[in-house]
Design a protein around this motif. Sequence first.
Motif, short mmCIF file in Angstrom:
data_model
loop_
_atom_site.label_atom_id
_atom_site.label_comp_id
_atom_site.label_asym_id
_atom_site.label_seq_id
_atom_site.Cartn_x
_atom_site.Cartn_y
_atom_site.Cartn_z
N ARG A 156 49.88 49.57 41.18
CA ARG A 156 50.24 48.85 39.97
C ARG A 156 49.61 49.61 38.80
NH1 ARG A 156 52.89 46.97 43.26
NH2 ARG A 156 53.53 44.82 43.67
N PRO A 157 50.05 49.32 37.53
CA PRO A 157 49.49 50.07 36.40
C PRO A 157 47.95 50.01 36.36
CG PRO A 157 51.43 48.85 35.70
CD PRO A 157 51.15 48.43 37.13
N THR A 158 47.40 48.86 36.71
CA THR A 158 45.95 48.76 36.89
C THR A 158 45.66 48.74 38.39
OG1 THR A 158 45.73 47.43 34.89
CG2 THR A 158 43.90 47.31 36.46
N HIS A 159 44.90 49.69 38.86
CA HIS A 159 44.51 49.70 40.28
C HIS A 159 43.15 50.37 40.39
CE1 HIS A 159 45.76 50.27 44.78
NE2 HIS A 159 44.52 49.79 44.65
N ILE A 160 42.14 49.54 40.47
CA ILE A 160 40.76 50.01 40.52
C ILE A 160 40.15 49.62 41.86
CG2 ILE A 160 38.47 49.58 39.48
CD1 ILE A 160 39.93 49.41 36.82
N VAL A 212 32.21 41.41 38.64
CA VAL A 212 32.61 42.45 37.68
C VAL A 212 34.12 42.66 37.66
CG1 VAL A 212 30.38 43.62 37.80
CG2 VAL A 212 32.27 44.41 39.26
N ALA A 213 34.84 42.04 38.59
CA ALA A 213 36.27 42.30 38.72
C ALA A 213 37.04 41.93 37.44
CB ALA A 213 36.85 41.55 39.93
N PHE A 272 44.76 39.14 37.34
CA PHE A 272 44.76 40.29 38.26
C PHE A 272 44.74 39.75 39.67
CE2 PHE A 272 40.44 39.03 37.61
CZ PHE A 272 39.79 39.26 38.80
N ARG A 273 44.86 40.64 40.64
CA ARG A 273 44.68 40.25 42.03
C ARG A 273 43.56 41.08 42.63
NH1 ARG A 273 49.98 39.62 45.11
NH2 ARG A 273 50.00 37.85 43.69
N ALA A 274 42.69 40.41 43.39
CA ALA A 274 41.59 41.08 44.07
C ALA A 274 41.86 41.03 45.57
CB ALA A 274 40.27 40.38 43.75
N ILE A 275 41.79 42.18 46.22
CA ILE A 275 42.15 42.29 47.63
C ILE A 275 41.06 43.08 48.36
CG2 ILE A 275 43.86 43.21 49.28
CD1 ILE A 275 45.88 43.24 46.87
N ILE A 276 40.65 42.57 49.52
CA ILE A 276 39.75 43.34 50.38
C ILE A 276 40.40 43.45 51.75
CG2 ILE A 276 37.46 43.54 51.42
CD1 ILE A 276 36.33 41.87 49.15
N ASN A 277 41.03 44.58 52.02
CA ASN A 277 41.60 44.81 53.34
C ASN A 277 40.45 45.05 54.33
OD1 ASN A 277 44.26 44.71 52.34
ND2 ASN A 277 44.16 46.85 51.70
N THR A 278 40.55 44.42 55.49
CA THR A 278 39.43 44.48 56.44
C THR A 278 39.92 44.78 57.84
OG1 THR A 278 38.20 42.90 55.08
CG2 THR A 278 37.43 43.22 57.34
N GLY A 279 39.45 45.93 58.36
CA GLY A 279 39.72 46.29 59.75
C GLY A 279 41.19 46.60 60.02
N GLY A 313 46.72 45.00 38.83
CA GLY A 313 47.37 44.21 37.80
C GLY A 313 48.12 45.09 36.84
N GLY A 314 48.28 44.57 35.63
CA GLY A 314 49.04 45.28 34.60
C GLY A 314 49.58 44.25 33.62
N GLU A 315 50.71 44.57 33.02
CA GLU A 315 51.29 43.66 32.03
C GLU A 315 52.33 42.73 32.63
OE1 GLU A 315 52.58 45.90 28.67
OE2 GLU A 315 50.54 46.48 28.13
N THR A 316 52.75 42.99 33.86
CA THR A 316 53.72 42.11 34.53
C THR A 316 53.09 41.61 35.84
OG1 THR A 316 54.73 44.02 35.61
CG2 THR A 316 55.72 43.28 33.56
N PRO A 317 53.57 40.48 36.37
CA PRO A 317 52.96 39.91 37.57
C PRO A 317 52.95 40.88 38.75
CG PRO A 317 54.35 38.27 36.53
CD PRO A 317 54.60 39.57 35.80
N VAL A 318 51.90 40.80 39.51
CA VAL A 318 51.70 41.70 40.65
C VAL A 318 52.78 41.48 41.71
CG1 VAL A 318 50.10 42.18 42.55
CG2 VAL A 318 49.22 41.87 40.25
N GLY A 319 53.26 40.23 41.86
CA GLY A 319 54.29 39.95 42.84
C GLY A 319 53.79 39.02 43.94
#
Length: 116
Positions: free
Chosen positions: A35-39, A67-68, A81-88, A104-110
């Motif tokens: 997405r336009p924002t991906h940290i 801090v997110a 924004f959306r916060a995701i922690i993929n695990t295993g 995130g970004g200026e439009t919904p993540v989906g």
Amino acid sequence: MTDCLFCKIAQGEIPSRKAYEDDLVYAFHDIHPLRPTHILAIPKKHIASLAETTAADEPVLGRLLSVAWQLATENGSPDGFRAIINTGRIGGQEVPHLHLHIVGGETPVGPMLCKI
Ligand code: 5GP
Ligand code: ZN
């Protein structure tokens, strides 16, 4: 950990586009943004995944989450924004150093997940 990609990024041994740093956390832009924002925000100390954490890790886990919002706001996603922690294996984690995706970004993540 000596042979860990994200440990090397946190220590500056491998270059990254830094977004934030404090005593516990290092954050940088994902090399392949979805997405336009991906940290990615990571603990500076090596923790392989959320499945490897204990109560002793609560300070850094709390810091990652706290801090997110600042990171999203400062990097083009001020309206959420959306916060995701993929695990295993089941979570689809590819890099074995715990990381929080902030997308995130200026439009919904989906949608949260696609039905399988
Ligand atoms: P995972 O699938 O483990 O949750 O996410 C790993 C993420 O790390 C992916 O989004 C991938 O693009 C990102 N990534 C992998 N290698 C590098 C790298 O060398 N630098 C940066 N900035 N991101 C990386
Ligand atoms: Zn590591």
